[in-house]
Design a protein around this motif. Structure first.
Motif, short mmCIF file in Angstrom:
data_model
loop_
_atom_site.label_atom_id
_atom_site.label_comp_id
_atom_site.label_asym_id
_atom_site.label_seq_id
_atom_site.Cartn_x
_atom_site.Cartn_y
_atom_site.Cartn_z
N LEU A 1 0.81 -1.22 0.00
CA LEU A 1 0.00 0.00 0.00
C LEU A 1 0.84 1.27 0.00
CD1 LEU A 1 -2.79 -0.98 2.54
CD2 LEU A 1 -3.04 -0.69 0.08
N PHE A 2 1.91 1.27 0.80
CA PHE A 2 2.66 2.50 1.00
C PHE A 2 4.09 2.47 0.45
CE2 PHE A 2 -0.29 2.11 4.66
CZ PHE A 2 -1.14 3.14 4.30
N GLY A 3 4.51 1.37 -0.12
CA GLY A 3 5.89 1.24 -0.60
C GLY A 3 6.09 1.85 -1.97
N ASP A 4 7.26 1.61 -2.53
CA ASP A 4 7.60 2.13 -3.85
C ASP A 4 6.71 1.50 -4.92
OD1 ASP A 4 9.60 3.70 -2.81
OD2 ASP A 4 11.16 2.19 -3.12
N GLU A 5 6.31 2.30 -5.86
CA GLU A 5 5.49 1.82 -6.97
C GLU A 5 6.40 1.46 -8.14
OE1 GLU A 5 2.17 1.39 -7.22
OE2 GLU A 5 1.90 1.94 -5.12
N ASP B 1 6.50 -2.10 -13.05
CA ASP B 1 7.10 -2.62 -14.28
C ASP B 1 7.73 -4.00 -14.06
OD1 ASP B 1 6.38 -0.32 -15.55
OD2 ASP B 1 8.34 0.65 -15.31
N LYS B 2 8.23 -4.24 -12.86
CA LYS B 2 8.90 -5.52 -12.57
C LYS B 2 7.92 -6.69 -12.50
CE LYS B 2 12.72 -3.55 -9.97
NZ LYS B 2 13.41 -3.52 -8.67
N THR B 3 6.66 -6.42 -12.19
CA THR B 3 5.68 -7.49 -12.00
C THR B 3 4.54 -7.44 -13.01
OG1 THR B 3 4.47 -6.16 -10.40
CG2 THR B 3 6.13 -7.67 -9.53
N GLY B 4 4.72 -6.72 -14.09
CA GLY B 4 3.68 -6.65 -15.11
C GLY B 4 2.46 -5.88 -14.68
N ASP B 5 2.67 -4.73 -14.04
CA ASP B 5 1.60 -3.85 -13.57
C ASP B 5 0.68 -4.48 -12.52
OD1 ASP B 5 2.50 -1.74 -15.10
OD2 ASP B 5 1.28 -2.31 -16.84
N VAL B 6 1.22 -5.42 -11.74
CA VAL B 6 0.48 -6.03 -10.63
C VAL B 6 1.23 -5.69 -9.35
CG1 VAL B 6 -0.25 -8.21 -9.59
CG2 VAL B 6 -0.35 -7.92 -12.06
N ASN B 7 0.51 -5.27 -8.32
CA ASN B 7 1.12 -4.97 -7.03
C ASN B 7 1.31 -6.29 -6.28
OD1 ASN B 7 1.97 -3.93 -4.61
ND2 ASN B 7 0.44 -2.29 -4.57
N ALA B 8 2.43 -6.95 -6.52
CA ALA B 8 2.69 -8.29 -5.97
C ALA B 8 2.74 -8.28 -4.46
CB ALA B 8 3.98 -8.85 -6.56
#
Length: 87
Positions: free
Chosen positions: A32-36, A39-46
């Motif tokens: 929720l609050f970390g770095d966005e 790109d590394k995960t294919g536009d998914v917040n892993a």
């Protein structure tokens, strides 16, 4: 009539639920609050999804331990008592 004793806090499912739950909350907060860097995960917040799944898993383990507790036997089994008396 003997009362049933349960493993309680010493049940391994409670330990697993606690550890996975803590890691899940940390991952959820990082998601929720970390770095966005999507790109590394294919536009998914892993981090967010993995954290939420870990929290769900921890709740399931805690419910399992609460609804189906491990009953600790109070007495020694009859076979063990006979061996200790003979020796």
């Amino acid at each position: 009539m003997a009362t049933k004793q349960t493993a309680g806090a010493f049940d391994i499912r409670n330990v697993i639920a606690g550890l996975i739950g803590v890691y899940g909350v940390i991952l959820t907060l990082v998601g929720l609050f970390g770095d966005e860097e999507a790109d590394k995960t294919g536009d998914v917040n892993a981090n967010l999804w993995a954290g939420l799944m870990m929290v769900v898993f921890a709740v399931a383990f805690a419910l399992w331990a609460r609804l189906r507790p491990v009953v600790v036997p109070d007495e020694e089994p009859p076979g063990d008592q006979a061996q200790s008396d003979a020796g």
